[in-house]
Design an enzyme around this catalytic site. Structure first.
Site, PDB file in Angstrom:
ATOM      1  CB  THR A 168      21.310  38.728  41.267  1.00  0.00           C
ATOM      2  OG1 THR A 168      20.352  39.759  41.510  1.00  0.00           O
ATOM      3  CG2 THR A 168      20.617  37.388  41.340  1.00  0.00           C
ATOM      4  CG  ASP A 179      25.540  47.906  35.052  1.00  0.00           C
ATOM      5  OD1 ASP A 179      24.908  48.957  35.240  1.00  0.00           O
ATOM      6  OD2 ASP A 179      25.502  46.935  35.842  1.00  0.00           O
ATOM      7  NE  ARG A 180      20.722  49.011  36.190  1.00  0.00           N
ATOM      8  CZ  ARG A 180      19.629  48.629  36.822  1.00  0.00           C
ATOM      9  NH1 ARG A 180      18.464  49.192  36.543  1.00  0.00           N
ATOM     10  NH2 ARG A 180      19.674  47.672  37.743  1.00  0.00           N
ATOM     11  CG  ASP A 200      24.107  52.398  35.599  1.00  0.00           C
ATOM     12  OD1 ASP A 200      25.013  52.245  34.745  1.00  0.00           O
ATOM     13  OD2 ASP A 200      23.819  51.509  36.423  1.00  0.00           O
ATOM     14  CG  ASP A 218      27.483  49.841  37.765  1.00  0.00           C
ATOM     15  OD1 ASP A 218      26.446  50.346  37.284  1.00  0.00           O
ATOM     16  OD2 ASP A 218      27.614  48.619  37.935  1.00  0.00           O
ATOM     17  CD  GLU A 265      19.114  43.153  33.492  1.00  0.00           C
ATOM     18  OE1 GLU A 265      18.985  41.966  33.833  1.00  0.00           O
ATOM     19  OE2 GLU A 265      19.797  43.964  34.138  1.00  0.00           O
ATOM     20  CD  GLU A 266      12.576  45.687  33.742  1.00  0.00           C
ATOM     21  OE1 GLU A 266      12.240  46.874  33.579  1.00  0.00           O
ATOM     22  OE2 GLU A 266      13.079  45.248  34.788  1.00  0.00           O
ATOM     23  CB  THR A 269      15.676  39.607  37.256  1.00  0.00           C
ATOM     24  OG1 THR A 269      14.447  39.873  36.561  1.00  0.00           O
ATOM     25  CG2 THR A 269      16.456  40.893  37.392  1.00  0.00           C
ATOM     26  NE  ARG A 281      12.648  46.610  39.952  1.00  0.00           N
ATOM     27  CZ  ARG A 281      13.064  47.834  40.279  1.00  0.00           C
ATOM     28  NH1 ARG A 281      12.266  48.862  40.078  1.00  0.00           N
ATOM     29  NH2 ARG A 281      14.260  48.020  40.803  1.00  0.00           N
ATOM     30  CB  SER A 338      23.787  49.471  40.216  1.00  0.00           C
ATOM     31  OG  SER A 338      23.303  49.479  38.890  1.00  0.00           O
ATOM     32  CG  HIS A 339      20.001  51.777  39.378  1.00  0.00           C
ATOM     33  ND1 HIS A 339      20.429  50.476  39.517  1.00  0.00           N
ATOM     34  CD2 HIS A 339      18.736  51.802  39.859  1.00  0.00           C
ATOM     35  CE1 HIS A 339      19.459  49.754  40.055  1.00  0.00           C
ATOM     36  NE2 HIS A 339      18.425  50.530  40.273  1.00  0.00           N
ATOM     37  CE  LYS A 360      22.715  45.667  34.624  1.00  0.00           C
ATOM     38  NZ  LYS A 360      22.682  44.414  35.379  1.00  0.00           N
TER      39      LYS A 360
END
Length: 548
Positions: free
Chosen positions: A18, A286-287, A282, A284, A368-369, A349, A501, A118-119, A381
């Site tokens: 994903t 998106d967070r 973050d 990129d 999402e969390e 997710t 997680r 991402s992050h 996002k």
């Protein structure tokens, strides 16, 4: 320019998921590695979509991390050799993930290639990633990722051409073997959209009244976007955006907006002269992380508060048709949806699941969390969007972040929530833990752990209400009497080992208990979670690596 086919051994890298393909930079720099994946993508798209890619337009850009521009030059040659008609590239190779989605949608492109991990950390020893977004601007669905994976298993060569690097430092038009290349302003399309979503006049008035924001761009991609929006368009004071210059290694920082990695922001917001709102995004873009004076707002609570206050944003002036959350996200937004009389969907997710619901008009807000929230303005996002949403709430209600959160809890109750991450686990041991846990689920109801009685347990499966597709094995859920629950799942966002997680959630309706620290409230659940899954015995870890 001569197109040539370069032979190679079959690509055997990580299965695209994903979040696309993520590996260490050193892996991507291996001869033929990136080329094999991109060639597989170009060959898979006609099979997965039923459309030829010849003559199509794609968007291309990334978060500026190490290897970003080198990868873009490689992809441009592959695209030209495979017959693409046009590539829209962010100036300097820069495009945040939400901005890429905005460009794809605004310009009617066939899709886009986004370069980011991402992050995850950057730099020569850090991580790199690549993913494909489809024409709705959202992440590729499973039919596309599965087709790409099949192609990677047997690909024996890639098509490219010999050509000098394409200049990316200025906007304009050029060509490569018949393929047009447009270097575009990476900020313009996104900002134009955002100005339609929010009331910029009201936000300018907020800043004129002395409101102070501290936005930490973490030397990641959102710096230029945040500076344009907050300081130039809205009139926030110079210096509102800190760490705003994107750097290939993110300034040596981990670009993950949480209290651990954005501790400087948390400390600044705890100071006596703290700004009114603190926020971060973050790698990129998106967070997001939202911080009030002395208070970090949990992503799950943030989603619920946005839903409860959606009417304060012009984009949602007609109300919300529905909301959605990922399964591990706390059920705080469910209570808001119930009060509003709208549907609330629980999905696996992965943002692509929200995309189906958004495209079908079933939801307008989702999250999402893991610090991601968004809406039907895009199909990704969007970190800056979330910050602007919070600014809009504060402009309308003239209250501090802590007051807004406390009022929300008084009305809906508080969902105490935490995520325990066990990082860099041995993959086989982590898989064994989940396998044994799945096998034990049917035997758990009726038993008690740490004084908590199990009511039900299952392995979450999702039937998409739009296309009927079924997604199974998405996480083990254990529900206890009184509304508490534990969720276990393996994450696919890391590049070293496996990450387990564990999500802990307890609902508390009593306002007298809302200000209790989360850790002691959740301690019985943490004890039960460790016992049920035999975490210490199977992983060798007595404590999680990170608690969020």
């Amino acid at each position: 320019m001569t197109i040539r086919t370069v032979p190679l051994t079959p690509f055997v890298g990580q299965r695209p998921g994903t979040s696309g393909l993520r590996q260490k930079v050193s892996v991507f720099r291996q001869e033929g590695y990136l080329e094999a994946f991109v060639q597989a993508l170009f060959e898979a798209l006609p099979e997965a979509t039923g459309e030829r890619i010849a003559g199509k337009t794609l968007v291309l850009g990334g978060d500026g991390r190490f290897f970003n521009e080198a990868a873009i030059q490689t992809i441009l040659k592959l695209a030209a050799a495979n017959g693409l008609g046009r590539m829209l590239v962010g100036r300097g190779g820069i495009l945040s993930t939400p901005a890429a989605s905005a460009v794809i949608r605004a310009r009617g492109c066939f899709g886009g290639i986004i370069l980011s991990a991402s992050h995850n950390p950057g730099g020569p020893d850090g991580d790199f990633g690549i993913k494909y977004n489809i024409g709705n601007g959202g992440p590729a669905p499973e039919r596309v990722t599965e087709a790409v994976y099949r192609k990677t298993r047997g690909i024996d060569g890639y098509r490219t051409l010999d050509a000098p690097p394409v200049p990316l430092d200025r906007e304009g038009e050029t060509a490569l073997a018949g393929m047009a290349i447009s270097v575009i302003d990476p900020v313009a399309d996104y900002v134009a959209l955002i100005e339609r979503v929010f009331d910029f006049d009201r936000l300018r008035e907020l800043f004129r009244g002395g409101f102070r924001l501290r936005f930490d761009a973490m030397h990641a991609v959102t710096g230029p976007y945040a500076s344009e929006i907050f300081e130039r368009r809205l009139g926030a004071a110079a210096g509102t955006v800190v760490n705003g210059a994107p750097k290939p290694d993110f300034g040596g920082r981990h670009p993950d907006p949480n209290p651990t990695h954005a501790h400087a922001l948390v400390e600044a917001m705890a100071a006596p002269a703290a700004p009114d709102l603190g926020a971060a995004s973050d790698g990129d873009g998106d967070r997001n992380m939202i911080v009030g004076r002395g208070l970090v707002v949990s992503p799950s609570d943030s989603l619920a508060i946005l839903a409860a206050n959606a009417g304060l944003v012009p984009w949602f002036s007609k109300g919300l048709c529905g909301v959605a959350r990922s399964m591990p996200t706390s059920r705080a937004v469910d209570r808001v949806a119930a009060a509003l009389g709208i549907p609330c969907y629980e999905t696996p997710t992965g943002w692509k699941f929200f995309g189906n619901l958004l495209d079908a008009g079933r939801i307008a807000l989702c999250g999402e969390e893991s610090a991601g929230t968004g809406s039907d303005h895009l199909r990704e996002k969007d970190g800056l969007w979330a910050v602007l949403f919070w600014l809009s709430i504060m402009a309308a209600r003239r209250g501090a972040v802590a007051d807004i959160v406390a009022e929300h809890w008084r009305r809906y109750g508080r969902n105490f929530y935490a995520r325990h991450d066990y990082e860099a686990l041995d993959r086989d041991r982590a898989a064994l833990l989940i396998e044994r846990l799945r096998g034990a689920l049917a035997r758990l109801p009726g038993r008690s752990f740490a004084g908590l009685a199990v009511e039900s347990a299952d392995d979450f499966a999702y039937t998409d209400p739009v296309d009927g597709s079924v997604t199974e094995n998405q996480g083990c859920r254990i529900h206890f009497s009184g509304g508490s629950r534990i969720v276990y799942r393996l994450s696919g966002t890391g590049t070293e080992g496996a990450t387990l997680r564990v999500y802990l959630e307890r609902y508390e309706p009593d306002p007298a208990r809302h200000l209790l620290p989360a850790e002691p409230v959740l301690a019985p659940l943490a004890e039960a979670a460790a016992e049920i899954a035999e975490i210490a015995a199977l992983t060798g870890r007595a404590r999680p690596s990170v608690i969020a």
